[in-house]
Write a protein that holds these residues in place. Structure first.
Motif, PDB file in Angstrom:
ATOM      1  N   THR A   1       4.088  -3.652  -8.386  1.00 37.32           N
ATOM      2  CA  THR A   1       3.784  -5.067  -8.620  1.00 37.32           C
ATOM      3  C   THR A   1       4.933  -5.735  -9.366  1.00 37.32           C
ATOM      4  OG1 THR A   1       1.403  -4.656  -8.662  1.00 37.32           O
ATOM      5  CG2 THR A   1       2.170  -6.683  -9.721  1.00 37.32           C
TER       6      THR A   1
ATOM      7  N   LEU B   1       1.086   1.522  -9.212  1.00 38.29           N
ATOM      8  CA  LEU B   1       0.507   0.202  -8.904  1.00 38.29           C
ATOM      9  C   LEU B   1       1.176  -0.899  -9.732  1.00 38.29           C
ATOM     10  CD1 LEU B   1      -3.230   1.246  -8.639  1.00 38.29           C
ATOM     11  CD2 LEU B   1      -1.938   0.094  -6.826  1.00 38.29           C
ATOM     12  N   THR B   2       1.298  -0.677 -11.025  1.00 36.82           N
ATOM     13  CA  THR B   2       1.918  -1.710 -11.866  1.00 36.82           C
ATOM     14  C   THR B   2       3.425  -1.786 -11.627  1.00 36.82           C
ATOM     15  OG1 THR B   2       2.093  -0.194 -13.744  1.00 36.82           O
ATOM     16  CG2 THR B   2       0.134  -1.590 -13.648  1.00 36.82           C
TER      17      THR B   2
ATOM     18  N   ARG C   1      -1.025   7.158 -10.646  1.00 32.51           N
ATOM     19  CA  ARG C   1      -1.332   6.153  -9.613  1.00 32.51           C
ATOM     20  C   ARG C   1      -1.251   4.743 -10.185  1.00 32.51           C
ATOM     21  NH1 ARG C   1      -5.684   9.783  -9.074  1.00 32.51           N
ATOM     22  NH2 ARG C   1      -7.201   8.110  -9.419  1.00 32.51           N
ATOM     23  N   GLN C   2      -1.765   4.563 -11.387  1.00 31.80           N
ATOM     24  CA  GLN C   2      -1.732   3.240 -12.004  1.00 31.80           C
ATOM     25  C   GLN C   2      -0.307   2.834 -12.382  1.00 31.80           C
ATOM     26  OE1 GLN C   2      -4.723   3.603 -15.079  1.00 31.80           O
ATOM     27  NE2 GLN C   2      -6.306   2.818 -13.705  1.00 31.80           N
TER      28      GLN C   2
ATOM     29  N   GLY D   1      -2.129  -4.771  -4.423  1.00 28.20           N
ATOM     30  CA  GLY D   1      -1.634  -3.448  -4.082  1.00 28.20           C
ATOM     31  C   GLY D   1      -2.770  -2.455  -3.973  1.00 28.20           C
ATOM     32  N   HIS D   2      -2.517  -1.400  -3.223  1.00 27.53           N
ATOM     33  CA  HIS D   2      -3.549  -0.403  -2.959  1.00 27.53           C
ATOM     34  C   HIS D   2      -2.927   0.982  -2.887  1.00 27.53           C
ATOM     35  CE1 HIS D   2      -6.433   1.535   0.129  1.00 27.53           C
ATOM     36  NE2 HIS D   2      -6.933   1.700  -1.072  1.00 27.53           N
ATOM     37  N   CYS D   3      -3.531   1.916  -3.586  1.00 23.38           N
ATOM     38  CA  CYS D   3      -3.129   3.320  -3.530  1.00 23.38           C
ATOM     39  C   CYS D   3      -4.087   4.046  -2.595  1.00 23.38           C
ATOM     40  CB  CYS D   3      -3.202   3.944  -4.924  1.00 23.38           C
ATOM     41  SG  CYS D   3      -2.948   5.719  -4.928  1.00 23.38           S
TER      42      CYS D   3
ATOM     43  N   GLU E   1       0.862  -1.176   0.000  1.00 26.26           N
ATOM     44  CA  GLU E   1       0.000   0.000   0.000  1.00 26.26           C
ATOM     45  C   GLU E   1       0.897   1.224   0.000  1.00 26.26           C
ATOM     46  OE1 GLU E   1      -2.393  -0.416   3.489  1.00 26.26           O
ATOM     47  OE2 GLU E   1      -0.683  -0.343   4.825  1.00 26.26           O
TER      48      GLU E   1
END
Length: 140
Positions: A90, A86-87, A82-83, A106-108, A70
């Motif tokens: 990951t 996230l990627t 944000r994406q 995962g978390h934003c 997170e």
């Protein structure tokens, strides 16, 4: 503001792997947010295997390692940014810890600038220029 926590079961990664993950994640964060490295904070939060379950199977009984991360960003950051984080996070977990991507979550967490402080001062005041800049980029 850039803070990331990697939640990992103990014994599923080495200290060297975790070190590489923290350094790479810090670099990615600073690059994507276009912020100074001194703002970035990265942590590994370890959990005993007997306190972790994946798909209802305890890790100490043969369950799979399934890391979770997170991270925080100030509200207003564009979805694309944000994406990308996230990627990117990951990919780092998969590559550096050898975990199948499908198992990683995962978390934003977006935080309002008036609800975040830096050295006791509100981010809305200290990061006003940054907030205005990424808000303008999002509108453009």
């Amino acid at each position: 503001m850039p803070i990331i926590h990697f939640h990992l079961a103990e014994g599923t990664s080495s200290a060297a792997q975790e070190r590489r993950l923290l350094i790479a994640a810090s670099r990615l964060y600073a690059e994507v947010l276009q912020c100074p490295m001194d703002r970035v904070r990265a942590f590994v939060v370890p959990y005993e295997r007997a306190r972790c379950a994946v798909a209802g199977v305890m890790l100490d009984e043969g369950g799979l390692s399934a890391p979770y991360f997170e991270f925080l960003v100030l509200e207003g950051r564009p979805l694309e940014t944000r994406q990308r984080l996230l990627t990117g996070f990951t990919d780092l977990v998969a590559d550096l810890l050898g975990v199948e991507k499908a198992l990683i979550r995962g978390h934003c967490k977006r935080v309002q600038p008036e609800e975040w402080c830096i050295g006791g001062r509100m981010a809305q005041e200290l990061r006003k220029a940054d907030i205005e800049a990424f808000t303008r980029r999002d509108i453009a």
